[in-house]
Design a protein around this motif. Structure first.
Motif, PDB file in Angstrom:
ATOM      1  N   LYS A   1     -16.878 -28.112  44.225  1.00 55.16           N
ATOM      2  CA  LYS A   1     -17.444 -28.604  45.483  1.00 55.16           C
ATOM      3  C   LYS A   1     -16.524 -28.207  46.637  1.00 55.16           C
ATOM      4  N   ASN A   2     -16.922 -28.545  47.859  1.00 48.96           N
ATOM      5  CA  ASN A   2     -16.113 -28.173  49.017  1.00 48.96           C
ATOM      6  C   ASN A   2     -16.109 -29.318  50.032  1.00 48.96           C
ATOM      7  N   PRO A   3     -15.459 -30.450  49.693  1.00 45.95           N
ATOM      8  CA  PRO A   3     -15.488 -31.623  50.577  1.00 45.95           C
ATOM      9  C   PRO A   3     -14.757 -31.416  51.900  1.00 45.95           C
ATOM     10  N   ASP A   4     -13.821 -30.445  51.977  1.00 41.09           N
ATOM     11  CA  ASP A   4     -13.076 -30.216  53.219  1.00 41.09           C
ATOM     12  C   ASP A   4     -13.549 -28.963  53.951  1.00 41.09           C
ATOM     13  N   ASN A   5     -14.709 -28.417  53.513  1.00 42.57           N
ATOM     14  CA  ASN A   5     -15.284 -27.227  54.159  1.00 42.57           C
ATOM     15  C   ASN A   5     -14.294 -26.067  54.225  1.00 42.57           C
ATOM     16  N   ASP A   6     -13.583 -25.839  53.150  1.00 40.19           N
ATOM     17  CA  ASP A   6     -12.627 -24.733  53.085  1.00 40.19           C
ATOM     18  C   ASP A   6     -13.399 -23.415  53.177  1.00 40.19           C
ATOM     19  N   PRO A   7     -12.993 -22.502  54.044  1.00 41.02           N
ATOM     20  CA  PRO A   7     -13.725 -21.230  54.198  1.00 41.02           C
ATOM     21  C   PRO A   7     -13.697 -20.360  52.951  1.00 41.02           C
ATOM     22  N   ARG A   8     -12.807 -20.662  52.000  1.00 41.16           N
ATOM     23  CA  ARG A   8     -12.755 -19.880  50.759  1.00 41.16           C
ATOM     24  C   ARG A   8     -13.825 -20.304  49.751  1.00 41.16           C
ATOM     25  N   GLY A   9     -14.590 -21.331  50.119  1.00 40.15           N
ATOM     26  CA  GLY A   9     -15.706 -21.721  49.269  1.00 40.15           C
ATOM     27  C   GLY A   9     -15.413 -22.918  48.388  1.00 40.15           C
ATOM     28  N   VAL A  10     -16.307 -23.151  47.426  1.00 42.92           N
ATOM     29  CA  VAL A  10     -16.216 -24.342  46.572  1.00 42.92           C
ATOM     30  C   VAL A  10     -14.991 -24.263  45.676  1.00 42.92           C
ATOM     31  N   TRP A  11     -14.478 -25.446  45.322  1.00 42.46           N
ATOM     32  CA  TRP A  11     -13.268 -25.513  44.504  1.00 42.46           C
ATOM     33  C   TRP A  11     -13.273 -26.788  43.669  1.00 42.46           C
ATOM     34  N   THR A  12     -12.423 -26.795  42.665  1.00 46.46           N
ATOM     35  CA  THR A  12     -12.124 -28.014  41.923  1.00 46.46           C
ATOM     36  C   THR A  12     -10.620 -28.178  41.941  1.00 46.46           C
ATOM     37  N   SER A  13     -10.115 -29.305  41.484  1.00 46.36           N
ATOM     38  CA  SER A  13      -8.677 -29.545  41.594  1.00 46.36           C
ATOM     39  C   SER A  13      -8.073 -29.874  40.237  1.00 46.36           C
ATOM     40  N   GLY A  14      -6.789 -29.595  40.111  1.00 49.00           N
ATOM     41  CA  GLY A  14      -6.047 -29.871  38.888  1.00 49.00           C
ATOM     42  C   GLY A  14      -4.756 -30.597  39.187  1.00 49.00           C
ATOM     43  N   ASP A  15      -4.191 -31.205  38.160  1.00 51.94           N
ATOM     44  CA  ASP A  15      -2.958 -31.984  38.296  1.00 51.94           C
ATOM     45  C   ASP A  15      -1.798 -31.084  38.698  1.00 51.94           C
ATOM     46  N   CYS A  16      -0.949 -31.577  39.584  1.00 52.14           N
ATOM     47  CA  CYS A  16       0.234 -30.819  40.001  1.00 52.14           C
ATOM     48  C   CYS A  16       1.442 -31.097  39.121  1.00 52.14           C
ATOM     49  N   SER A  17       1.301 -32.002  38.152  1.00 52.72           N
ATOM     50  CA  SER A  17       2.423 -32.336  37.275  1.00 52.72           C
ATOM     51  C   SER A  17       2.052 -32.054  35.833  1.00 52.72           C
ATOM     52  N   ALA A  18       3.098 -31.924  35.001  1.00 47.08           N
ATOM     53  CA  ALA A  18       2.905 -31.673  33.577  1.00 47.08           C
ATOM     54  C   ALA A  18       4.098 -32.242  32.818  1.00 47.08           C
ATOM     55  N   ARG A  19       3.910 -32.404  31.500  1.00 43.35           N
ATOM     56  CA  ARG A  19       4.987 -32.977  30.692  1.00 43.35           C
ATOM     57  C   ARG A  19       6.064 -31.965  30.329  1.00 43.35           C
ATOM     58  N   ASN A  20       5.726 -30.674  30.382  1.00 41.36           N
ATOM     59  CA  ASN A  20       6.714 -29.653  30.029  1.00 41.36           C
ATOM     60  C   ASN A  20       7.901 -29.688  30.989  1.00 41.36           C
ATOM     61  N   PHE A  21       9.101 -29.640  30.416  1.00 36.88           N
ATOM     62  CA  PHE A  21      10.313 -29.678  31.245  1.00 36.88           C
ATOM     63  C   PHE A  21      10.369 -28.464  32.169  1.00 36.88           C
ATOM     64  N   TYR A  22      10.717 -28.727  33.431  1.00 35.74           N
ATOM     65  CA  TYR A  22      10.892 -27.671  34.417  1.00 35.74           C
ATOM     66  C   TYR A  22      12.079 -28.068  35.286  1.00 35.74           C
ATOM     67  N   SER A  23      13.130 -27.238  35.273  1.00 31.18           N
ATOM     68  CA  SER A  23      14.389 -27.608  35.922  1.00 31.18           C
ATOM     69  C   SER A  23      14.237 -27.833  37.425  1.00 31.18           C
ATOM     70  N   GLU A  24      13.254 -27.164  38.064  1.00 29.73           N
ATOM     71  CA  GLU A  24      13.064 -27.319  39.502  1.00 29.73           C
ATOM     72  C   GLU A  24      11.876 -28.225  39.820  1.00 29.73           C
ATOM     73  N   GLY A  25      11.441 -29.013  38.813  1.00 26.79           N
ATOM     74  CA  GLY A  25      10.236 -29.805  38.987  1.00 26.79           C
ATOM     75  C   GLY A  25      10.454 -31.269  39.296  1.00 26.79           C
ATOM     76  N   THR A  26      11.612 -31.625  39.826  1.00 24.85           N
ATOM     77  CA  THR A  26      11.864 -33.027  40.197  1.00 24.85           C
ATOM     78  C   THR A  26      12.337 -33.075  41.649  1.00 24.85           C
ATOM     79  N   TYR A  27      11.478 -33.562  42.529  1.00 25.27           N
ATOM     80  CA  TYR A  27      11.828 -33.687  43.941  1.00 25.27           C
ATOM     81  C   TYR A  27      10.805 -34.610  44.598  1.00 25.27           C
ATOM     82  N   SER A  28      11.147 -35.093  45.767  1.00 24.39           N
ATOM     83  CA  SER A  28      10.235 -35.972  46.503  1.00 24.39           C
ATOM     84  C   SER A  28       9.380 -35.134  47.453  1.00 24.39           C
ATOM     85  N   ILE A  29       8.196 -35.651  47.760  1.00 24.34           N
ATOM     86  CA  ILE A  29       7.300 -34.969  48.692  1.00 24.34           C
ATOM     87  C   ILE A  29       6.712 -36.002  49.648  1.00 24.34           C
TER      88      ILE A  29
END
Length: 450
Positions: A249-277
């Motif tokens: 879908k395209n709830p924000d009217n993105d000009p690139r067209g319809v999209w779906t979303s995925g999780d930005c986190s995962a259980r696999n260890f990543y040395s640069e994957g711990t920070y605040s946003i």
């Protein structure tokens, strides 16, 4: 020092105040039984080899010596007798229907098509014991002591020949049910090699449960898939369905067209994957969920966010999710092993399809277990390209040929089919079932001269 397991048991008993059980601790005393064959005499070596040959090997074993020899398995010369009256179109013919014993037909095809077939699909007798499997001109019933061995011998001979017909990047699909699936799988391992196993597909063959079933409703069958060489064969992607695209879908009217979303986190260890946003609303997220890591480095996350590829929810205060645009994903999806009836049809669909293109004397003459066209189409989409040859040597009602022609009409392909059908079913095709470019030939077998 005590063994670690003994220490753990003792500690557990002290800490939890368990009553220790009577437990014996034994050590394995390994004895090297390897023989020094250099010291064996010739007679001793021969005796040892004979003993080794008599030992049972791992794998499928059936009573090959006890089973009555199959009459079709012989060294007679095989030829085809062309039947112009039943053939469609003019020569040269692109497709071939062979009438006769499939063992003889496979022996003939070995002379003409060895290494040329890209896809084999077969729907062999399931050996239910209900007059569906014929061995030496007799039905094999449930009380036959060699019922499974006869079926295995029958299939083994034909699968060996089928293997010789497949191209280096060829693949075979075999429909089966619970009656023989656990015998067929090791047989396929034996013929095609265990490492060339690709998948066991589950086909949901009915659209509603059978409430009259004594134990479980039998809702599915299997399709075993083996390649000649799994390092060479690769499946085609399956076209995306409308239901899959509907998730975009395209709830924000993105000009690139319809999209779906995925999780930005995962259980696999990543040395640069711990920070605040910090979300657009100003809320600070201290880090990924407990036990998880952000999938990207802080630098990459900021780049994605700047490019409008991070979704924060309608109010800009949600957990970040990565946007995936339909225009950027593969146009096909990897084949899965669960095929639902909504996607590939069910048995009632199959019977209706057969009745639409064939004329039967009565309801009892209708094929009892035909396969829906969409099921065979799915196989062809996965396993063939537009110019490939498809073989079905248990042709039955001819669904494989129907699916080949239908897929060719859809994508402009030039796939060709070879069907092998026994002479047991005498059926008259309706006019709509005929197709140009089909030659029909009957198997002729002559005993070699003495």
């Amino acid at each position: 020092m005590d063994h670690p397991l003994v220490q753990r048991m003792a500690t557990a008993c002290r800490n939890r105040r368990y009553d220790p059980e009577n437990t014996a601790f034994l050590r394995i005393n390994s004895i090297n039984m390897a023989d020094n064959y250099d010291d064996y005499s010739r007679e001793e070596l021969i005796r040892e080899l004979r003993l080794r040959d008599r030992r049972p090997r791992f794998g499928l074993v059936w009573e090959r010596k006890e089973v009555e020899h199959e009459k079709a398995v012989n060294d007679d010369f095989v030829a085809l007798d062309f039947d112009p009256a039943l053939s469609c179109g003019e020569a040269p013919y692109r497709n071939l229907i062979i009438e006769g014993d499939n063992f003889d037909a496979l022996r003939y095809l070995r002379m003409t098509h060895a290494g040329k077939i890209k896809c084999i699909y077969i729907d062999p007798p399931y050996n239910t014991g209900n007059r569906d499997f014929i061995y030496n001109d007799r039905f094999v019933d449930k009380d036959d002591a060699y019922r499974h061995s006869k079926w295995l011998e029958f299939m083994y001979r034909r699968l060996q020949l089928a293997r010789e017909l497949l191209a280096e990047d060829g693949v075979i699909f075999v429909s089966i049910d619970d009656n023989e699936v656990f015998n067929l799988a090791p047989l396929m391992n034996q013929v095609f090699g265990e490492r060339n196993f690709i998948a066991t597909v589950i086909w949901q063959k009915v659209f509603s449960p059978k409430n009259t079933a004594m134990h479980f409703s039998d809702d599915h069958e299997y399709v075993l898939v083996y390649a000649i060489n799994r390092d060479v064969w690769r499946p085609n992607a399956i076209p995306r369905s409308a239901a899959q695209d509907k998730a975009y879908k395209n709830p924000d009217n993105d000009p690139r067209g319809v999209w779906t979303s995925g999780d930005c986190s995962a259980r696999n260890f990543y040395s640069e994957g711990t920070y605040s946003i910090t979300s657009p609303s100003g809320r600070i997220i201290a880090g990924p969920p407990p036990g998880n890591y952000w999938r990207f480095s802080k630098k990459r996350f900021d780049e994605l966010n700047e490019d409008g590829r991070i979704w924060w929810g309608k109010d800009g205060n949600g957990v970040p999710r990565l946007k995936r645009f339909l225009s950027e994903v593969k146009q096909g999806v990897v084949p899965q092993t669960l095929w639902k009836y909504e996607e590939v049809g069910h048995t009632q669909d199959a019977k209706k399809e057969v009745q639409e293109v064939m004329q039967f004397e009565d309801a009892a003459s209708v094929f009892s277990t035909p396969k829906p066209i969409r099921l065979i189409e799915r196989i062809l989409r996965i396993a063939t390209k537009p110019d490939d040859i498809v073989l079905d040597f248990f042709a039955g009602s001819g669904t494989t040929a129907h699916a080949v022609m239908k897929l060719n009409a859809e994508d402009g392909g030039n796939r060709r089919f070879i069907l092998v059908s026994s002479t047991e079913a005498q059926i008259s095709p309706s006019p709509s079932a005929t197709a140009p470019g089909v030659a029909l030939a009957a198997v002729e077998v002559d005993s070699p001269p003495l």
